[in-house]
Design an enzyme around this catalytic site. Structure first.
Site, PDB file in Angstrom:
ATOM      1  N   THR A   1      43.857  41.936  48.756  1.00  0.00           N
ATOM      2  CA  THR A   1      44.865  41.538  47.773  1.00  0.00           C
ATOM      3  C   THR A   1      44.318  41.367  46.356  1.00  0.00           C
ATOM      4  O   THR A   1      43.162  40.959  46.165  1.00  0.00           O
ATOM      5  CB  THR A   1      45.512  40.199  48.203  1.00  0.00           C
ATOM      6  OG1 THR A   1      46.237  39.648  47.099  1.00  0.00           O
ATOM      7  CG2 THR A   1      44.482  39.168  48.638  1.00  0.00           C
TER       8      THR A   1
ATOM      9  N   GLU B   1      45.035  39.016  44.636  1.00  0.00           N
ATOM     10  CA  GLU B   1      44.772  37.590  44.442  1.00  0.00           C
ATOM     11  C   GLU B   1      43.270  37.306  44.382  1.00  0.00           C
ATOM     12  O   GLU B   1      42.855  36.257  43.880  1.00  0.00           O
ATOM     13  CB  GLU B   1      45.406  36.771  45.573  1.00  0.00           C
ATOM     14  CG  GLU B   1      46.915  36.648  45.483  1.00  0.00           C
ATOM     15  CD  GLU B   1      47.369  35.742  44.348  1.00  0.00           C
ATOM     16  OE1 GLU B   1      46.877  34.615  44.251  1.00  0.00           O
ATOM     17  OE2 GLU B   1      48.232  36.177  43.557  1.00  0.00           O
TER      18      GLU B   1
ATOM     19  N   TYR C   1      44.594  30.686  49.872  1.00  0.00           N
ATOM     20  CA  TYR C   1      44.922  32.037  50.371  1.00  0.00           C
ATOM     21  C   TYR C   1      43.892  33.047  49.879  1.00  0.00           C
ATOM     22  O   TYR C   1      43.335  33.828  50.658  1.00  0.00           O
ATOM     23  CB  TYR C   1      46.329  32.413  49.890  1.00  0.00           C
ATOM     24  CG  TYR C   1      46.681  33.888  50.071  1.00  0.00           C
ATOM     25  CD1 TYR C   1      47.128  34.373  51.301  1.00  0.00           C
ATOM     26  CD2 TYR C   1      46.588  34.779  49.004  1.00  0.00           C
ATOM     27  CE1 TYR C   1      47.458  35.721  51.466  1.00  0.00           C
ATOM     28  CE2 TYR C   1      46.917  36.123  49.160  1.00  0.00           C
ATOM     29  CZ  TYR C   1      47.353  36.585  50.391  1.00  0.00           C
ATOM     30  OH  TYR C   1      47.677  37.914  50.536  1.00  0.00           O
TER      31      TYR C   1
ATOM     32  N   LYS D   1      41.167  35.321  51.909  1.00  0.00           N
ATOM     33  CA  LYS D   1      41.194  36.790  51.837  1.00  0.00           C
ATOM     34  C   LYS D   1      39.855  37.350  51.317  1.00  0.00           C
ATOM     35  O   LYS D   1      39.491  38.472  51.633  1.00  0.00           O
ATOM     36  CB  LYS D   1      42.344  37.250  50.930  1.00  0.00           C
ATOM     37  CG  LYS D   1      43.722  37.150  51.601  1.00  0.00           C
ATOM     38  CD  LYS D   1      43.959  38.327  52.547  1.00  0.00           C
ATOM     39  CE  LYS D   1      45.370  38.316  53.105  1.00  0.00           C
ATOM     40  NZ  LYS D   1      45.650  39.458  53.996  1.00  0.00           N
TER      41      LYS D   1
END
Ligand code: NAP
Ligand code: GDD
Length: 377
Positions: free
Chosen positions: A133, A135, A157, A161
Site C-alpha cells: 500500500t 500508506e 495499519y 503492512k
C-alpha cells in the site's frame, strides 16, 4: 528457481472484499480455477461475490489469515500456482482502535502465507502477490512517490503492512521465491466499503439528492489522494505475477485530488453544486444551486460539515503515485478510467441503489398496509 506451470489455479485471500471480487471475475474470465478464503460470519457478507457462487471454477474455503493451521491446510489442499494475499484489516482509522489485531492479520498474516507455501513444497511452482500500500509512504518524504521513495509509515495499519512488504522481500532473497508486492495507491469503485471516504461521499450525495439524508460529516477535507478505479488495478496485480522476474511495483494513476474536490465533483454529478466556506473544523459545504431532479429547496442549506470525530491521531495527507515503472515494464495503462469517470460510475451506482432501496421500502410499506387491511394473507 520458480518455473511457469500450465495449470492456472489461483488462491485469493480477502475474496469477499472490493478487490477480491473484481480479481475473481478477472481470473475466471482468463480461465483460472479460482479458490477464495472466506470467514465464517453470522450475517451475510458475500454480496460482492454472490453472482460468482455456483460457477464451476469458483470455490470457497472457510479460513482466517490469523489461523496458521487453516492457511496451511487450504494451501496444501488447493495447490495454487498463484496466491493473491488481499486479506487484511484494511481500514486505517480502525487500526488505531485495533492495532494488535491489525498486526496479526496484516503483518503476521503475510508470513503465514509465505510459510505455508514453503511448508507445502510449492516454492518452485507457486507465485505470490502481496497487497501492499501507498500508506507505507505515510508522512511523505518525497512527492510524487515511486519504488525508490523512502517509507515513513504513519498508522498501525501502515506499520503492519511495512512488515508484510519486507518479509516478502526477505523470502524472495532468502529462498528464491517468486513473491512480489504491489504498492497500490487508493482505488475505489461502486463496491468500495461504505466507511472509506469516497464511498461515504457518493452514497451521501445520492441520499441527500433524494431527500434521504440531511448532512454529510467528514474529517480532513484537505487530504490529498491518488484515486484510481479498482477494476483496472486488479489487472495490474495479475500482470505483476506474469513477469520473468519477481519485482515490486507502484500502482497509481499519477493524478492527485483532495477530499474536498472529490466531494464537490460527486455532489455535482448528483445535481448539487457545493461551495466550501471557512477553514479547518469550521469549514462547511453549502448548496449554491441544483440541477436535474435534485430538490431546489436544498439551495442555501449546509450539506457538508467537518466533524473532528473523523480526524486521525496521525493522518497521511499527500499521496501521489508515479506509475512509470508499471507502465513501462508491465504495459499497464494507469489512466484507463479517469477521475471524473470513476466518480460518475460510483455516483450513478449509488443514485440507483438509493432509489431502489426506496422502491423496496415502498413495497414493504404497501405490503404491511395490505396485510393490515387483509388484502393479502
Ligand atoms: P476490503 O474491501 O476491506 O477487503 C478486505 C478483505 O480481507 C475482505 O474479504 C475481508 O473479509 C478479508 N479479511 C479481513 N481480515 C481477514 C482475516 N483475518 N482472515 C481472512 N480474511 C480477512 O479491502 P480492499 O479494498 O479489497 O483491499 C484489498 C487489500 O489491498 C487489502 O489488503 C488492503 O489493505 C490492500 N490495499 C487496498 C487499497 C485500496 O485503496 N482499496 C490500496 C492499497 C492496498 P470479510 O469480508 O470477512 O471482512
Ligand atoms: N474514512 C474517512 N472518513 N476518511 C476521511 C473522512 C471520513 O469521514 N474525512 C476525511 N477523510 C480522509 C482521511 O483522513 C484520509 O486522509 C483520506 O480521507 C482517505 O481516507 P480513506 O478513504 O479511509 O482511505 P485511506 O487512504 O486512509 O486508506 C485506504 O487507502 C490505502 C492506500 O493508500 C485503504 O483502502 C487502505 O487499505 C489502503 O492501504
Amino acid at each position: 528457481m520458480n518455473t511457469r506451470v500450465n495449470k492456472h489455479i489461483a488462491l485469493i485471500t480477502g475474496v469477499t472484499g472490493q478487490d477480491g471480487s473484481f480479481l475473481s471475475e478477472f481470473l475466471l474470465d482468463k480461465g483460472y480455477d479460482v479458490h477464495g478464503i472466506i470467514r465464517r460470519s453470522s450475517v451475510d457478507f458475500r454480496q460482492r461475490i454472490a453472482h460468482l457462487e455456483g460457477r464451476p471454477h469458483f470455490h470457497l474455503h472457510y479460513g482466517d489469515i490469523t489461523d496458521s493451521m487453516a492457511v496451511l491446510q487450504i494451501v496444501s489442499k488447493v495447490q495454487p500456482t498463484e496466491i493473491y494475499n488481499l486479506a487484511a484489516q484494511s481500514h486505517v482509522q480502525v487500526s488505531f482502535d485495533a492495532p494488535e489485531y491489525t498486526a496479526n492479520a496484516d503483518a503476521t498474516g503475510v508470513l503465514r502465507i509465505l510459510e505455508a507455501v514453503r511448508q507445502c513444497g510449492l516454492t518452485a511452482t507457486c507465485r505470490i502477490y502481496q497487497a501492499s500500500t501507498s500508506e507505507l509512504y505515510g508522512k511523505v518524504e518525497q512527492v510524487p512517490q515511486n519504488e525508490q521513495t523512502p517509507f515513513h509509515p504513519y498508522s498501525p495499519y501502515a506499520v503492519a503492512k511495512l512488515y508484510g512488504y519486507w518479509i516478502v522481500r526477505e523470502y524472495r532473497e532468502a529462498y528464491g521465491m517468486y513473491c512480489c508486492s504491489g504498492i497500490l495507491f487508493n482505488h475505489e469503485s461502486e463496491r468500495r466499503g461504505e466507511t472509506f471516504v469516497t464511498r461515504k461521499i457518493t452514497l451521501a450525495a445520492a441520499r441527500i439528492a433524494q431527500g434521504k439524508q440531511d448532512c454529510l460529516y467528514l474529517g480532513n477535507l484537505s487530504s490529498l489522494r491518488d484515486w484510481g478505479y479498482a477494476r483496472d488495478y486488479v489487472e495490474c496485480m495479475w500482470l505483476i505475477l506474469q513477469q520473468d522476474k519477481a519485482d515490486d511495483f507502484v500502482v497509481a494513476t499519477g493524478e492527485q485530488h483532495s477530499v474536498r474536490e472529490f466531494c464537490q465533483r460527486a455532489f455535482r454529478h448528483a445535481g448539487i453544486e457545493l461551495e466550501f466556506r471557512g477553514e479547518g473544523a469550521d469549514e462547511t459545504g453549502i448548496c449554491i444551486g441544483v440541477s436535474g431532479n435534485a430538490d431546489p429547496r436544498l439551495v442555501g442549506r449546509t450539506l457538508v460539515e467537518v466533524s473532528p470525530d473523523f480526524y486521525r491521531p496521525t493522518d497521511v495527507v499527500n499521496l501521489w503515485g508515479d506509475p512509470t515503472k508499471a507502465r513501462r515494464l508491465l504495459g499497464w495503462n494507469p489512466q484507463r478510467t479517469s477521475f471524473d469517470e470513476l466518480i460518475r460510475i460510483m455516483v450513478d451506482h449509488d443514485m440507483a441503489e438509493v432509489a431502489a432501496d426506496d422502491a423496496a421500502a415502498r413495497v414493504r410499506t404497501n405490503l404491511a398496509e395490505y396485510l393490515e387491511k387483509g388484502i393479502v394473507k
